[in-house]
Write a protein that holds these residues in place. Sequence first.
Motif, PDB file in Angstrom:
ATOM      1  N   ILE A 137       0.861  -1.181   0.000  1.00 16.75           N
ATOM      2  CA  ILE A 137       0.000   0.000   0.000  1.00 16.75           C
ATOM      3  C   ILE A 137       0.899   1.233   0.000  1.00 16.75           C
ATOM      4  N   ALA A 138       0.507   2.209  -0.808  1.00 15.19           N
ATOM      5  CA  ALA A 138       1.157   3.521  -0.796  1.00 15.19           C
ATOM      6  C   ALA A 138       0.043   4.558  -0.656  1.00 15.19           C
ATOM      7  N   LEU A 139       0.440   5.806  -0.471  1.00 16.43           N
ATOM      8  CA  LEU A 139      -0.550   6.867  -0.301  1.00 16.43           C
ATOM      9  C   LEU A 139      -0.054   8.149  -0.955  1.00 16.43           C
ATOM     10  N   ILE A 140      -0.985   8.845  -1.574  1.00 19.47           N
ATOM     11  CA  ILE A 140      -0.726  10.196  -2.055  1.00 19.47           C
ATOM     12  C   ILE A 140      -1.526  11.139  -1.159  1.00 19.47           C
ATOM     13  N   ALA A 141      -0.828  12.101  -0.561  1.00 17.85           N
ATOM     14  CA  ALA A 141      -1.484  13.157   0.224  1.00 17.85           C
ATOM     15  C   ALA A 141      -1.301  14.445  -0.571  1.00 17.85           C
ATOM     16  N   VAL A 169      -2.504  18.475   1.578  1.00 18.32           N
ATOM     17  CA  VAL A 169      -2.986  18.362   2.959  1.00 18.32           C
ATOM     18  C   VAL A 169      -2.171  19.376   3.750  1.00 18.32           C
ATOM     19  N   THR A 170      -2.754  20.556   3.979  1.00 20.73           N
ATOM     20  CA  THR A 170      -1.998  21.687   4.503  1.00 20.73           C
ATOM     21  C   THR A 170      -1.923  21.745   6.023  1.00 20.73           C
ATOM     22  N   GLN A 171      -2.847  21.108   6.712  1.00 19.83           N
ATOM     23  CA  GLN A 171      -2.855  21.180   8.179  1.00 19.83           C
ATOM     24  C   GLN A 171      -1.860  20.177   8.767  1.00 19.83           C
ATOM     25  N   PRO A 172      -0.849  20.653   9.492  1.00 21.01           N
ATOM     26  CA  PRO A 172       0.176  19.752  10.020  1.00 21.01           C
ATOM     27  C   PRO A 172      -0.377  18.613  10.889  1.00 21.01           C
ATOM     28  N   PHE A 173      -1.384  18.902  11.726  1.00 17.49           N
ATOM     29  CA  PHE A 173      -1.934  17.830  12.565  1.00 17.49           C
ATOM     30  C   PHE A 173      -2.585  16.743  11.711  1.00 17.49           C
ATOM     31  N   ASN A 174      -3.250  17.137  10.630  1.00 19.45           N
ATOM     32  CA  ASN A 174      -3.837  16.137   9.727  1.00 19.45           C
ATOM     33  C   ASN A 174      -2.749  15.293   9.081  1.00 19.45           C
ATOM     34  N   LEU A 175      -1.693  15.942   8.580  1.00 20.75           N
ATOM     35  CA  LEU A 175      -0.623  15.183   7.940  1.00 20.75           C
ATOM     36  C   LEU A 175       0.040  14.247   8.951  1.00 20.75           C
ATOM     37  N   GLY A 176       0.287  14.726  10.161  1.00 18.74           N
ATOM     38  CA  GLY A 176       0.890  13.874  11.184  1.00 18.74           C
ATOM     39  C   GLY A 176       0.048  12.653  11.484  1.00 18.74           C
ATOM     40  N   SER A 177      -1.258  12.834  11.577  1.00 17.28           N
ATOM     41  CA  SER A 177      -2.165  11.722  11.824  1.00 17.28           C
ATOM     42  C   SER A 177      -2.150  10.726  10.662  1.00 17.28           C
ATOM     43  N   ILE A 178      -2.136  11.256   9.446  1.00 20.08           N
ATOM     44  CA  ILE A 178      -2.069  10.390   8.263  1.00 20.08           C
ATOM     45  C   ILE A 178      -0.779   9.572   8.278  1.00 20.08           C
ATOM     46  N   LEU A 179       0.344  10.219   8.566  1.00 23.61           N
ATOM     47  CA  LEU A 179       1.625   9.511   8.573  1.00 23.61           C
ATOM     48  C   LEU A 179       1.656   8.424   9.652  1.00 23.61           C
ATOM     49  N   ARG A 180       1.080   8.711  10.805  1.00 21.85           N
ATOM     50  CA  ARG A 180       1.041   7.703  11.875  1.00 21.85           C
ATOM     51  C   ARG A 180       0.192   6.504  11.452  1.00 21.85           C
ATOM     52  N   THR A 181      -0.949   6.753  10.823  1.00 19.65           N
ATOM     53  CA  THR A 181      -1.779   5.660  10.321  1.00 19.65           C
ATOM     54  C   THR A 181      -1.021   4.857   9.277  1.00 19.65           C
ATOM     55  N   CYS A 182      -0.331   5.546   8.377  1.00 22.72           N
ATOM     56  CA  CYS A 182       0.446   4.860   7.339  1.00 22.72           C
ATOM     57  C   CYS A 182       1.488   3.934   7.954  1.00 22.72           C
ATOM     58  N   ALA A 183       2.216   4.422   8.940  1.00 23.03           N
ATOM     59  CA  ALA A 183       3.238   3.599   9.590  1.00 23.03           C
ATOM     60  C   ALA A 183       2.610   2.404  10.308  1.00 23.03           C
ATOM     61  N   THR A 184       1.455   2.609  10.915  1.00 18.17           N
ATOM     62  CA  THR A 184       0.776   1.542  11.638  1.00 18.17           C
ATOM     63  C   THR A 184       0.354   0.401  10.716  1.00 18.17           C
ATOM     64  N   ALA A 228       2.444  12.674  14.667  1.00 21.06           N
ATOM     65  CA  ALA A 228       3.010  11.438  14.119  1.00 21.06           C
ATOM     66  C   ALA A 228       3.826  10.667  15.152  1.00 21.06           C
ATOM     67  N   LEU A 229       4.301  11.349  16.178  1.00 21.18           N
ATOM     68  CA  LEU A 229       5.086  10.720  17.257  1.00 21.18           C
ATOM     69  C   LEU A 229       6.299   9.934  16.751  1.00 21.18           C
ATOM     70  N   GLY A 230       6.970  10.489  15.751  1.00 21.51           N
ATOM     71  CA  GLY A 230       8.188   9.858  15.239  1.00 21.51           C
ATOM     72  C   GLY A 230       7.954   8.795  14.183  1.00 21.51           C
ATOM     73  N   THR A 231       6.687   8.439  13.926  1.00 24.24           N
ATOM     74  CA  THR A 231       6.416   7.387  12.945  1.00 24.24           C
ATOM     75  C   THR A 231       6.756   7.818  11.524  1.00 24.24           C
ATOM     76  N   GLU A 232       6.840   9.136  11.292  1.00 25.09           N
ATOM     77  CA  GLU A 232       7.190   9.617   9.953  1.00 25.09           C
ATOM     78  C   GLU A 232       8.586   9.146   9.548  1.00 25.09           C
TER      79      GLU A 232
END
Length: 195
Positions: A25-29, A32-47, A71-75
Motif C-alpha cells: 500500500i502507498a498513499l498520495i497526500a 494536505v496543509t494542516q500539520p496535525f492532519n498530515l501527522g495523523s495520516i503519517l502515523r496511520t500509514c506507519a501503523t 506522528a510521534l516519530g512514525t514519519e
Amino acid sequence: MSTQLRPTDVKRLNRHWRRRTQGRIALIAESVTQPFNLGSILRTCATFGVETVWLAGNSADPAHPQVGKTALGTEQKLRLEKASTGAQAAAAARGAGYRVAAVELARGAVPLHEAPLEGDVCLAVGAEDHGCSPGLLSAADTAVYIPQIGRVGSLNVAVAAAVAIAETRRREWRELPGDAEGAGTAEAAEAPGSH
C-alpha cells in the motif's frame, strides 16, 4: 474481564499480522496543509505498513513540529517522496507498480467496500477543503468513496485516509485462510500462564 495486552503480547500479535500481509500500500497526500492532519495520516500509514507516501502540491512539511507532535516519530519509518502535483504523484505511483485509487466523492466513484483494492494499491486523498484535484482524479485508475449515512456529508481527511487504508488491509486479510498459530492470538495472550 478484559485487560490490556502487555507490550510483548502486542509485539507478538503485530508479528502475526505482519506475516499475513503481502500486498503493498502507498498513499498520495495532495495539498494536505494542516500539520496535525498530515501527522495523523503519517502515523496511520506507519501503523498499517504503508511503504511510500507521496506529498503532492502544497502539503505540510513533514518536518513541521505539529506534524511530529501527531506522528510521534512514525514519519521516520516511512519513505516520503515529494511531487509537484497529484497527477505527477499518481504517475510515480503507477511507475512503481501501484494501481491508484482516489478517495473522493466524485462522479463514477464506487463505494469503498466494493472497490478494487486487491494487489498493490496507492490510495490518494486530497486537500481538507476541496479534496482531490481534477488532475489527480483524471490520473487515478479509479475513484472510491466512503458511504456515509449521518447528517454530515464529509470526513476529516486524516480519518478518511485511515478508513481507506484499514479497509485495504482488511480486504487482504479476509482472503487469507486462518491458521492454528494465529487463531485467537489476542485471547491467548490474555490467558493465564501465557505471558
